[in-house]
Design a protein around this motif. Structure first.
Motif, short mmCIF file in Angstrom:
data_model
loop_
_atom_site.label_atom_id
_atom_site.label_comp_id
_atom_site.label_asym_id
_atom_site.label_seq_id
_atom_site.Cartn_x
_atom_site.Cartn_y
_atom_site.Cartn_z
N THR A 55 0.86 -1.19 0.00
CA THR A 55 0.00 0.00 0.00
C THR A 55 0.90 1.24 0.00
N GLY A 56 0.30 2.39 -0.04
CA GLY A 56 1.06 3.64 -0.07
C GLY A 56 2.04 3.75 1.09
N SER A 57 1.66 3.24 2.24
CA SER A 57 2.53 3.33 3.42
C SER A 57 3.85 2.62 3.18
N GLY A 58 3.85 1.58 2.35
CA GLY A 58 5.10 0.89 2.02
C GLY A 58 6.07 1.83 1.32
N ALA A 59 5.56 2.64 0.41
CA ALA A 59 6.44 3.61 -0.27
C ALA A 59 6.92 4.68 0.71
N MET A 60 6.08 5.02 1.69
CA MET A 60 6.51 6.00 2.70
C MET A 60 7.67 5.41 3.51
N GLU A 61 7.59 4.12 3.83
CA GLU A 61 8.66 3.47 4.57
C GLU A 61 9.91 3.31 3.70
N LYS A 81 -3.50 12.72 10.24
CA LYS A 81 -3.15 11.31 10.47
C LYS A 81 -1.94 10.84 9.65
N PHE A 82 -1.83 11.28 8.40
CA PHE A 82 -0.75 10.77 7.57
C PHE A 82 0.59 11.40 7.93
N GLY A 83 0.55 12.65 8.36
CA GLY A 83 1.77 13.28 8.88
C GLY A 83 2.25 12.55 10.12
N GLU A 84 1.30 12.15 10.96
CA GLU A 84 1.66 11.40 12.17
C GLU A 84 2.33 10.07 11.79
N ARG A 85 1.76 9.43 10.76
CA ARG A 85 2.29 8.12 10.36
C ARG A 85 3.74 8.23 9.90
N TRP A 86 4.02 9.22 9.08
CA TRP A 86 5.40 9.34 8.54
C TRP A 86 6.38 9.69 9.64
N VAL A 127 6.61 16.20 4.19
CA VAL A 127 5.33 16.91 4.06
C VAL A 127 4.34 16.09 3.25
N GLN A 128 3.06 16.24 3.58
CA GLN A 128 1.99 15.69 2.75
C GLN A 128 1.60 16.78 1.74
N ALA A 129 1.58 16.47 0.46
CA ALA A 129 1.08 17.46 -0.51
C ALA A 129 -0.39 17.71 -0.21
N CYS A 130 -1.12 16.62 0.04
CA CYS A 130 -2.48 16.75 0.55
C CYS A 130 -2.59 15.86 1.77
N GLU A 131 -2.93 16.44 2.90
CA GLU A 131 -3.18 15.65 4.13
C GLU A 131 -4.62 15.17 4.02
N THR A 132 -4.77 13.94 3.56
CA THR A 132 -6.09 13.41 3.22
C THR A 132 -7.06 13.40 4.42
N SER A 133 -6.53 13.25 5.63
CA SER A 133 -7.42 13.16 6.79
C SER A 133 -8.13 14.49 7.06
N VAL A 158 8.01 14.19 -0.18
CA VAL A 158 6.62 14.58 -0.40
C VAL A 158 5.74 13.33 -0.50
N ASP A 159 4.79 13.25 0.41
CA ASP A 159 3.74 12.23 0.32
C ASP A 159 2.71 12.79 -0.66
N ALA A 160 2.76 12.25 -1.88
CA ALA A 160 1.89 12.76 -2.96
C ALA A 160 0.79 11.75 -3.26
N ILE A 161 0.41 11.00 -2.23
CA ILE A 161 -0.49 9.86 -2.46
C ILE A 161 -1.87 10.33 -2.92
N THR A 162 -2.37 11.43 -2.39
CA THR A 162 -3.61 11.98 -2.97
C THR A 162 -3.33 13.30 -3.72
N ALA A 163 -2.15 13.39 -4.31
CA ALA A 163 -1.82 14.61 -5.06
C ALA A 163 -1.55 14.31 -6.54
N GLN A 184 -4.47 3.15 -5.10
CA GLN A 184 -5.93 3.22 -4.90
C GLN A 184 -6.45 4.65 -4.87
N LYS A 185 -5.60 5.61 -5.24
CA LYS A 185 -6.04 7.00 -5.24
C LYS A 185 -6.23 7.43 -6.70
N ALA A 186 -5.54 8.45 -7.17
CA ALA A 186 -5.81 8.92 -8.54
C ALA A 186 -5.44 7.88 -9.60
#
Ligand SMILES: *Cc1c(COP(=O)(O)O)cnc(C)c1O
Length: 381
Positions: A55-61, A81-86, A127-133, A158-163, A184-186
């Motif tokens: 999932t996207g979190s794997g790429a963050m790791e 939430k996603f900033g907290e995760r990273w 940074v999250q480009a878009c903080e989805t939460s 850059v977490d661009a998962i919803t960007a 699973q996003k764009a």
């Protein structure tokens, strides 16, 4: 109607149902080559974009383990939430993490960021480009400019998962160092494939990193891709479908996809306000909109009602936002009819819960229809 997983276009569902082929075949090698080429035109980079079966979190790791050593100094922007995760992932890797907290729904203050990065010489800023939460964007371009002006070696993650695919984020032009995204996003695929690209600066740093992960090893991926393979078994069905999806999201079609998301976001905001729901975010995203549920309605109940009675799934808020907001996504295969139906039914669900709302469901549906008139409809290929 969530910010991911998103509805799949018919052609994706069809490709996913095809017979499996082996990943070490000339046939799949051709697909992988085509996808690699097209991914560059979606990330807008000359660098190779790698894929992990995660999932996207794997790429963050992967971003962390490939470019950072334990003890490296990180500044993590945390606005949801996603900033907290990273931040937590970097801590677990043993990095020395400074948190720059941003109130939920706001984007980071560049002045505050400048103070922080002048105080400490950070190895990386997250940074999250878009903080989805919270459906909120951060000014990635300005953040990149600020970092380049202040410290030459700091990497911008850059977490661009919803960007990517929903808002402009040209990796090379903005000089971003590590960019990650997810299927699973764009990208209009099911959950389970992630993407990552490193800048030259990040690759240079990679050379001094002691590898800690066998699976998320981009040096291994790089070597494999040179031979027309992925490091481990490829997710053949997803990558085959991706080859088709990228025709919608790459090259000259990228801006059309972005415009479509922007249009849906505009319409969602104006329709939400018409219905008496305020926009939660001070810097709203084009990939997802957070609407504040009127005080007399419980957002959790509203969301349940919308799903059980009207068969429409939206997301709610997390933690301090639970019950207070609903989040509506603008990614994936969302037709004009989906938009009209969502607001028609949202109005009905709110009325069911005792909300004496002004516009009737019919009036809301008409409003959305009119607002979308003249915009290019999304079509099956
Ligand atoms: C969806 C998402 C992720 C990744 O979540 P996974 O469940 O691991 O795919 C990360 N960051 C943001 C901003 C997201 O929207």
């Amino acid at each position: 109607m969530t910010p991911g997983p998103v509805p799949l276009p018919p052609e994706v569902r069809e490709i996913l149902s095809q017979a499996m082929i082996h990943h070490r075949t000339p046939e799949f090698e051709r697909v992988l080559k085509s996808v690699s080429q097209k991914l560059k035109t979606t990330f807008l980079t000359e660098q190779t974009v790698f894929m992990h079966a995660s999932t996207g979190s794997g790429a963050m790791e992967s971003a962390i383990v490939n470019t950072l050593n334990p003890g490296d100094k990180i500044l993590a922007l945390v606005s949801g939430k996603f900033g907290e995760r990273w931040r937590d992932m970097a801590r677990r890797h043993g990095c020395s993490v400074t948190e720059l907290g941003v109130p939920w729904g706001e984007s980071v203050s560049l002045e505050q960021l400048e103070i922080e990065i002048k105080k400490t010489s950070f190895d990386a800023v997250f940074v999250q480009a878009c903080e989805t939460s919270t459906a909120t964007v951060h000014p990635v371009r300005q953040i990149a400019e600020l970092i380049r002006r202040t410290s030459s070696n700091t990497l911008l993650f850059v977490d661009a998962i919803t960007a990517i695919g929903a808002m402009p984020l040209p990796m090379d032009e903005w000089d971003l160092d590590v960019v990650v995204s997810g299927s699973q996003k764009a990208f209009m695929l099911p959950t389970g494939l992630s993407f990552i690209a490193l800048s030259e600066r990040a690759w240079k740093k990679n050379a001094s990193v002691v590898p800690t992960s066998m699976y998320f090893d981009l040096r291994g991926e790089k070597k494999a891709l040179e031979k027309g393979e992925t490091h481990f078994s490829s997710v053949v069905p997803f990558i085959r479908a991706l080859d088709t999806v990228l025709d919608r999201l790459g090259g000259t079609n990228l801006s059309r996809a972005i415009e479509r998301s922007q249009r849906l976001a505009d319409v969602t905001r104006s329709a939400g306000e018409k219905l008496g729901f305020q926009i939660f975010s001070k810097a709203p995203s084009s990939s997802v909109t957070a609407l504040v549920v009127p005080a007399h309605i419980d957002g959790v109940v509203l969301r349940d009602r919308l799903e059980s009675e009207y068969n429409i799934t939206v997301m709610g808020g997390q933690d301090q936002l639970k019950g207070k907001i609903i989040r509506i996504g603008h990614l994936g295969f969302i037709t004009n009819d989906d938009m009209v139906g969502t607001f028609d039914c949202l109005t009905r669900a709110a009325i069911d819960l005792g909300g004496a709302l002004n516009p009737t469901p019919e009036a809301m549906a008409q409003f959305v229809k009119d607002a979308l008139a003249g915009s290019e409809e999304i079509k099956a290929i």
